[in-house]
Design an enzyme around this catalytic site. Structure first.
Site, PDB file in Angstrom:
ATOM      1  N   HIS A 471       0.796  -1.236   0.000  1.00 19.90           N
ATOM      2  CA  HIS A 471       0.000   0.000   0.000  1.00 19.90           C
ATOM      3  C   HIS A 471       0.828   1.285   0.000  1.00 19.90           C
ATOM      4  O   HIS A 471       0.311   2.354  -0.328  1.00 19.90           O
ATOM      5  CB  HIS A 471      -0.922   0.007   1.223  1.00 19.90           C
ATOM      6  CG  HIS A 471      -2.228   0.697   0.984  1.00 19.90           C
ATOM      7  ND1 HIS A 471      -2.357   1.809   0.183  1.00 19.90           N
ATOM      8  CD2 HIS A 471      -3.479   0.428   1.438  1.00 19.90           C
ATOM      9  CE1 HIS A 471      -3.624   2.195   0.167  1.00 19.90           C
ATOM     10  NE2 HIS A 471      -4.325   1.377   0.913  1.00 19.90           N
ATOM     11  N   TYR A 606     -14.634   5.540   8.818  1.00 14.62           N
ATOM     12  CA  TYR A 606     -13.640   6.025   7.859  1.00 14.62           C
ATOM     13  C   TYR A 606     -14.103   5.671   6.454  1.00 14.62           C
ATOM     14  O   TYR A 606     -14.467   4.533   6.180  1.00 14.62           O
ATOM     15  CB  TYR A 606     -12.299   5.345   8.148  1.00 14.62           C
ATOM     16  CG  TYR A 606     -11.138   5.752   7.266  1.00 14.62           C
ATOM     17  CD1 TYR A 606     -10.141   6.581   7.754  1.00 14.62           C
ATOM     18  CD2 TYR A 606     -11.005   5.281   5.968  1.00 14.62           C
ATOM     19  CE1 TYR A 606      -9.050   6.933   6.970  1.00 14.62           C
ATOM     20  CE2 TYR A 606      -9.933   5.633   5.169  1.00 14.62           C
ATOM     21  CZ  TYR A 606      -8.957   6.455   5.673  1.00 14.62           C
ATOM     22  OH  TYR A 606      -7.875   6.808   4.891  1.00 14.62           O
ATOM     23  N   THR A 619      -4.926  10.610  -0.251  1.00 12.99           N
ATOM     24  CA  THR A 619      -6.286  10.408   0.245  1.00 12.99           C
ATOM     25  C   THR A 619      -6.631  11.394   1.366  1.00 12.99           C
ATOM     26  O   THR A 619      -5.751  12.011   1.954  1.00 12.99           O
ATOM     27  CB  THR A 619      -6.467   8.984   0.811  1.00 12.99           C
ATOM     28  OG1 THR A 619      -5.554   8.786   1.894  1.00 12.99           O
ATOM     29  CG2 THR A 619      -6.245   7.936  -0.260  1.00 12.99           C
TER      30      THR A 619
END
Length: 799
Positions: A471, A606, A619
């Site tokens: 990620h 979230y 993000t």
């Protein structure tokens, strides 16, 4: 040891008879080819860099300006500001050559000035975000200001065809919100989560923070926002990802699933050869910057920075912090099969190997009778271990000799391919098969995914594919874009069997598909290089024990994962649009209702949104649990509230959610600003109990929408069989859920729900049922609402 000897391309020795020179012609030829390819890529990058630097101006416009200036000067006409004669004053002589050189320099000056004016004009236009907040859809018209803005941006876009990185210098910086704005938004977001006394306490603490330490921290953050390209991204990568000490497996890495309604080939080697070829073509389009940037509404560019590290990238473990290493080039991939590791070359004489040639190589690996050495079969478990433990093992056992060489080959590979010895299956009648599909991609066996690589391509024994991605280097939309490319290009290559019938698709002349048996088409022009086993030294018993410990820990992690993939086909985006609701807001409200029924109260939620409208944006967090959503959920649980009142509350909740999403995309979120303020406080060694408290609250419901149809080529309406089931991730909180969803058409939604089996308050199957019930109840709500409205209309007409 044969591979080690072959690695020595050139050596010499001094003897009493003189110099003794030895060299391997084949290896030297490979070195030469690698150097030539590297220089070609450098030249391509330089050309692309010049083009991107000039954008939105044309490079060819320089030649036009040069001709005009030269003609004017040699026709005894004065060039604007008489710059040519000014330049001539510093030239060594008055010859024709120096006059021409002055014309060239003046032309270059004018051209650079025009480029800068156009670039900053476009940048000024892209700062405007008013279009985001204007209503869209039938009956809605943009304001005059937005109409003019659209026209001007469209003019710039049509002026020149953009490359992948053309807009980078024109994208605005991420704006820094004021402390007051962030505190106001934060207080509003926590209101439904706390009682009155706690809320009043938060109000006092927020005001105290804003007037006190917040001012000091903000001043430093303002300096960073002026100095850096993006005031969040570097700290986000460093402190959220690289300094994370937990295992990457389940905790960080995410996965993506094949296009489940198509099955182009059931032959593992053929599918691997075709997909690897497509991935390498995608890498080439990134290197040459031929890939078109993603454009919102086909007009507004998104930042392309994250594509740079898609390939040839690995996360290297460290004791306190990891690092991302990106290699400029790589001419090989690494294949894992039955615990053995192979280096597979992907070029021959500078040419990318064809799918049929790659299939031949994969077949050699699959047909190999090789067995893994003791310790080799569980080797990849080290990448699923705690980062400090893996870092210590790497330094102790992999810093010298053949282990260092082989580890380097894995980490420098374009990517890793795992040829699994089990099938990936999908059956609408047996949902547990899709659950198992997801588990195999999320963590596999804990020892057959190299979790440190940017991504591992997983190819099942029945030809199904998926990926497991690290990620740190990028967010899910980048891998989603690659996955769409794979699916659509395979559609061009072959007539893909689709649930019992054939998808009719014209086979492009420049693409090679599959034959009737599922093998790749095409003729093998050269005998591809034989894949070579990577050599390891596992003679040290402590190394084998270390690998075994990593494997045991990995098993504990993966055995605790409770993953459920819900296929909701009762309705989808089509019905949501008839309700005049944003599909994302609609689903988020369903998740709020499902969670409240499952958990008995509201929790911090979230939802990831992108900030790629800004340079190097990643993000921001949308907080779907709002005052409005809580009011609607409570109304749904109150039998005394009418359908009309509930629908009104739902519209209010969806509207508030949509505004929150828009705010997040426009850099007006809460959480990234709070995070950066906290980082500044740590640098200054200033303790802030307020920041520590609000940032330590767990995200018990962590959600994300997998993007679908990122490019105009992917249209679920035209190509309903090429939709992906999306992907997912592990739970963020030990007592919470991780929910990823993809709106896969007008009547289909996939939910990837994860939790931990060791938690006694969560259950992924139970939560999936709650989601189904919530979606059903919302549909019934609108049916009741329509009946109530019909009765009201009839009563009004009769009166």
């Amino acid at each position: 040891m044969a591979e080690a000897h072959q690695a020595v391309a050139f050596s010499f020795a001094i003897t009493h008879e003189g110099f003794n020179v030895n060299y391997d012609r084949e290896v030297l030829h490979l070195v030469w080819e690698s150097g030539v390819r590297s220089w070609k890529k450098r030249v391509a990058r330089i050309k692309a860099g010049i083009k991107n630097g000039a954008y939105p101006a044309h490079l060819e416009s320089l030649y036009v300006i040069m001709i005009l200036v030269t003609l004017l000067h040699f026709s005894n006409k004065t060039v604007p500001y008489d710059l040519v004669n000014t330049f001539m004053n510093v030239m060594p002589s008055n010859g024709s050559f120096w006059h021409f050189l002055s014309c060239v320099l003046v032309s270059l000056f004018y051209w650079i000035l025009i480029c800068l004016i156009m670039r900053y004009s476009l940048k000024g236009l892209l700062v405007y975000k008013g279009w985001m907040y204007e209503a869209r859809g039938s009956g809605s018209k943009p304001s005059l200001k937005t109409k003019i803005w659209f026209v001007l941006v469209k003019v710039f876009k049509k002026w020149n065809s953009p490359g992948l990185y053309s807009f980078q210098s024109s994208l605005p910086r991420l704006p820094l919100p004021s402390v007051n704005d962030t505190m106001t938004r934060w207080l509003r977001s926590v209101r439904p989560l706390v009682d009155d006394a706690t809320y009043e306490k938060f109000v006092r603490e927020a005001a105290e923070f804003e007037k006190g330490i917040g001012k000091k921290l903000q001043r430093y953050l303002i300096l960073k926002s002026w100095w850096s390209t993006n005031y969040v991204s570097d700290w986000w990568e460093e402190y959220v990802y690289l300094r994370g000490r937990s295992p990457l497996c389940v905790n960080s890495n995410f996965y993506g699933v094949d296009a489940i309604f198509t099955h182009p080939s059931k032959i593992q080697a053929a599918r691997a050869g075709s997909v690897v070829n497509l991935l390498l073509q995608f890498r080439r389009s990134i290197d040459r910057q031929e890939l078109e940037p993603i454009m919102v509404q086909g007009l507004i560019p998104l930042c392309s920075w994250q594509y740079e590290r898609t390939f040839n990238t690995a996360r290297i473990p460290g004791i306190e912090t990891d690092k991302i290493v990106h290699y400029k080039d790589s001419n090989h991939i690494v294949v894992i099969h039955k615990g053995c590791y192979y280096k597979m070359l992907i070029y021959h004489k500078g040419r990318l190997l064809k799918p049929c040639e790659l299939q031949y190589q994969f077949e050699q690996i699959l047909q190999s009778k090789a067995t893994p050495a003791r310790g080799e079969d569980f080797l990849a478990s080290l990448t699923a271990w705690d980062r400090p433990k893996w870092a210590q093992a790497r330094e102790k056992y992999f810093s010298r000799g053949v282990n260092k060489t082989s580890l380097y080959l894995i980490e420098s590979a374009a990517f890793v391919v795992s040829l699994d010895d089990e099938p990936f299956e999908f059956d609408m009648a047996r949902p547990e098969k899709l659950d198992e599909f997801g588990r195999k991609l999320l963590h596999g066996k804990g020892c057959d995914r190299w979790f440190d690589k940017s991504f591992t391509l997983c190819v099942a024994s029945n030809g199904r594919i998926g990926f497991n991605a690290e990620h740190t280097w990028a967010d899910a939309p980048i891998m989603a874009h690659i996955w769409e490319h794979i699916v659509l290009e395979e559609a061009k290559r072959a007539d893909a069997p689709v649930l019992g019938h054939v998808w009719e698709c014209a086979l492009a002349d420049d693409h090679e598909g599959y034959d009737e048996n599922g093998n790749t088409l095409g003729k093998i022009e050269v005998l591809p290089p034989v894949p070579t086993r990577l050599s390891w030294d596992f003679n040290d018993e402590s190394l084998v024990k270390t690998i075994d410990m990593a494997y045991d820990d990995a098993q504990r992690i993966i055995n605790d994962v409770d993953l459920r993939i819900l296929v909701h086909d009762a309705y989808g985006k089509g019905f949501m649009k008839t309700c005049r609701c944003s599909p994302d807001a609609f689903i988020q409200m369903a998740l709020q209702l499902a969670y409240y029924r499952d958990y008995g109260k509201f929790s911090l939620t979230y939802e990831a949104s992108m900030t790629r409208l800004f340079r190097e944006g990643r993000t921001e967090t949308v907080r779907p649990c709002t005052i409005e959503s809580a009011a609607w959920v409570k109304a749904m649980e109150n039998k005394d509230v009418t359908a009309t009142e509930r629908v009104k509350l739902l519209y209010d909740a969806c509207k508030r959610h949509q505004q929150g999403y828009q705010d997040a995309m426009c850099g007006r979120g809460v959480d990234r600003h709070l995070f950066c303020l906290y980082v500044v406080s740590k640098y200054l060694e200033v303790d802030s109990p307020f920041l520590k408290e609000i940032l330590s609250e767990p995200w018990r419901l962590s959600t994300s929408q997998t993007p679908h149809g990122q490019t105009p080529k992917m249209d679920p309406k035209k190509n309903p069989h090429f939709i992906s089931a999306g992907g997912g991730f592990g739970p963020v909180s030990v007592d919470g859920y991780g929910v990823s969803y993809i709106i896969a058409g007008e009547d289909l939604i996939f939910f990837h729900i994860s939790s931990l089996k060791s938690c006694n308050v969560t259950d992924s199957e139970r939560f999936a049922q709650q989601i189904c019930k919530a979606l059903t109840d919302i549909k019934l709500l609108f049916e009741q609402y329509n009946l109530e409205q019909k009765k009201i209309l009839q009563n009004g007409t009769s009166h």
